[in-house]
Design an enzyme around this catalytic site. Sequence first.
Site, short mmCIF file in Angstrom:
data_model
loop_
_atom_site.label_atom_id
_atom_site.label_comp_id
_atom_site.label_asym_id
_atom_site.label_seq_id
_atom_site.Cartn_x
_atom_site.Cartn_y
_atom_site.Cartn_z
CG ASP A 142 -1.97 1.11 1.14
OD1 ASP A 142 -1.67 2.15 0.51
OD2 ASP A 142 -3.08 0.93 1.68
CE LYS B 142 -4.12 9.16 2.74
NZ LYS B 142 -4.11 7.74 3.06
NE ARG C 150 -1.14 11.35 10.14
CZ ARG C 150 -1.91 10.58 9.37
NH1 ARG C 150 -1.58 9.33 9.15
NH2 ARG C 150 -3.01 11.06 8.84
C1 PLP Z 1 -5.28 7.06 3.05
C2 PLP Z 1 -5.14 5.58 3.08
C3 PLP Z 1 -6.15 4.77 2.58
C4 PLP Z 1 -7.41 5.41 2.03
O1 PLP Z 1 -8.31 4.47 1.60
P1 PLP Z 1 -9.58 4.89 0.74
O2 PLP Z 1 -10.27 3.60 0.56
O3 PLP Z 1 -9.11 5.48 -0.54
O4 PLP Z 1 -10.37 5.85 1.55
C5 PLP Z 1 -5.95 3.41 2.60
N1 PLP Z 1 -4.82 2.86 3.08
C6 PLP Z 1 -3.82 3.62 3.58
C7 PLP Z 1 -2.56 3.00 4.09
C8 PLP Z 1 -3.97 5.01 3.60
O5 PLP Z 1 -3.00 5.77 4.10
#
Ligand code: PLP
Length: 437
Positions: A222, A248, A397
């Site tokens: 991820d 982000k 954070r």
């Molecule tokens: C921000 C983030 C998400 C966001 O998930 P959505 O399904 O797009 O809302 C998922 N995994 C991680 C590690 C994140 O930082």
Amino acid sequence: MPTFSPSLDFARRLDSLDPLASCRDQFLITDPSLIYLDGNSLGRMTKAAAERAKQVMEEWGHDLIRGWNKDWWDAPRRVGDKIGKLIGAAPGQVIVTDTVSINLFKLATAALTLQPHRKRIITDTLNFPSDLYILQGIVHLLSNASPSPRGRGDGGEGKYELIRIPSRDNDITPDLAALEAAINEDTALVTLSHVTFKSGYLYDMRRITDLAHAKGALVLWDLSHSAGAVPIALDDCNADLAVGCTYKYLNGGPGAPAFLYVNKKLQEKLTSPIWGWWGQKNPFDFDLDYTPAPGVERFLAGTQPMISLLTMETALEPTLQAGLDAIRAKSVLMTDYASYLTDTWLAPFGFSLGSPRDSANRGSHIYIRHPEGYRIARALIEEMNVIPDFRAPHNLRLGFAPLYTSFAEIWEGFDRIRRVVEERRHEKYPKQKLTVT
Ligand SMILES: *Cc1c(COP(=O)(O)O)cnc(C)c1O
């Protein structure tokens, strides 16, 4: 760490030496006194993206359905290839679609069903909760599915086991020895956040990928907290699968669609659990039976959100122009500087650093801890015009976005945090939490 000094002049000097300083002009800054340290949750808006959004609305009004034959239909693939340049993926392996959570569901399920006799899924406790929920849901779904019609003995039965590797030193670094020991011949999938949302710990992608491959497991990364902040070399690391976020550090805008990566070597072997017409080989034949599209497009399901997707495409430009090496160099200097200010100014007031000290193991945000973290965050937001992120139980954070965060802004942000605790401004706020923190 370089030698820092606590003066504002020193911060200004860092800005004057910053090769990316002028990138800030590409962003809309409506309130120059706002200290925005949350670009790792929602990036700032570029002026060009605002223009593009307006233009897309006009295209919609004028072109109507003809827009699909202009540059709409191919957008998931085209924009995916642009993101590919930022994450070390050759063309044809990345598509933009859906959300991170949904993409994780699709790719993790596909990986598990590829090796149905392997029942172990490994992640860690530093992972983003949605990722853990999605994995729990998959375990529930696949473990409770009706037995395979071929009966016992085809290796498909049995319960999945989700293993969460714990962290060490008070939630800062994962227990790498435990991770290594947990990956065995029963492991189907190792899935981790490349940069953990909690402490900002940065995994060694190549090392973990090699460890998993040695046992025949696949790895799903991820990249939500690393894409646009840290150089990533998916192809070079022989990575299998990845998902990531565009709102982000990539500044795509609230709810901009996410991306997914499937290495070429796996594309024809994997099946999406969601069979939709956008992932069909010939969608406009309207065949009554599903045939997967060749390549990564089989992981599309339905119609994509064109307004946010095309707006996000334009928002990628400053990152593509600056390049990840320059972005990373500034990011490391910013998190080093913020760690220095935490130690120098905030530690005497009871703060401690909740992130790795070695920048080689750290992404572009840091955690600072204080027993009164929640009330301090409220005072910062409500009276100091500072936007941090609060994460329970006591963490602030602070995210640093190299394209628009300046060193003087970091200095000012830390000065305001220091003033809150020095002047005990947080003490007038109730301990009771608001719904959205
Ligand atoms: C921000 C983030 C998400 C966001 O998930 P959505 O399904 O797009 O809302 C998922 N995994 C991680 C590690 C994140 O930082």
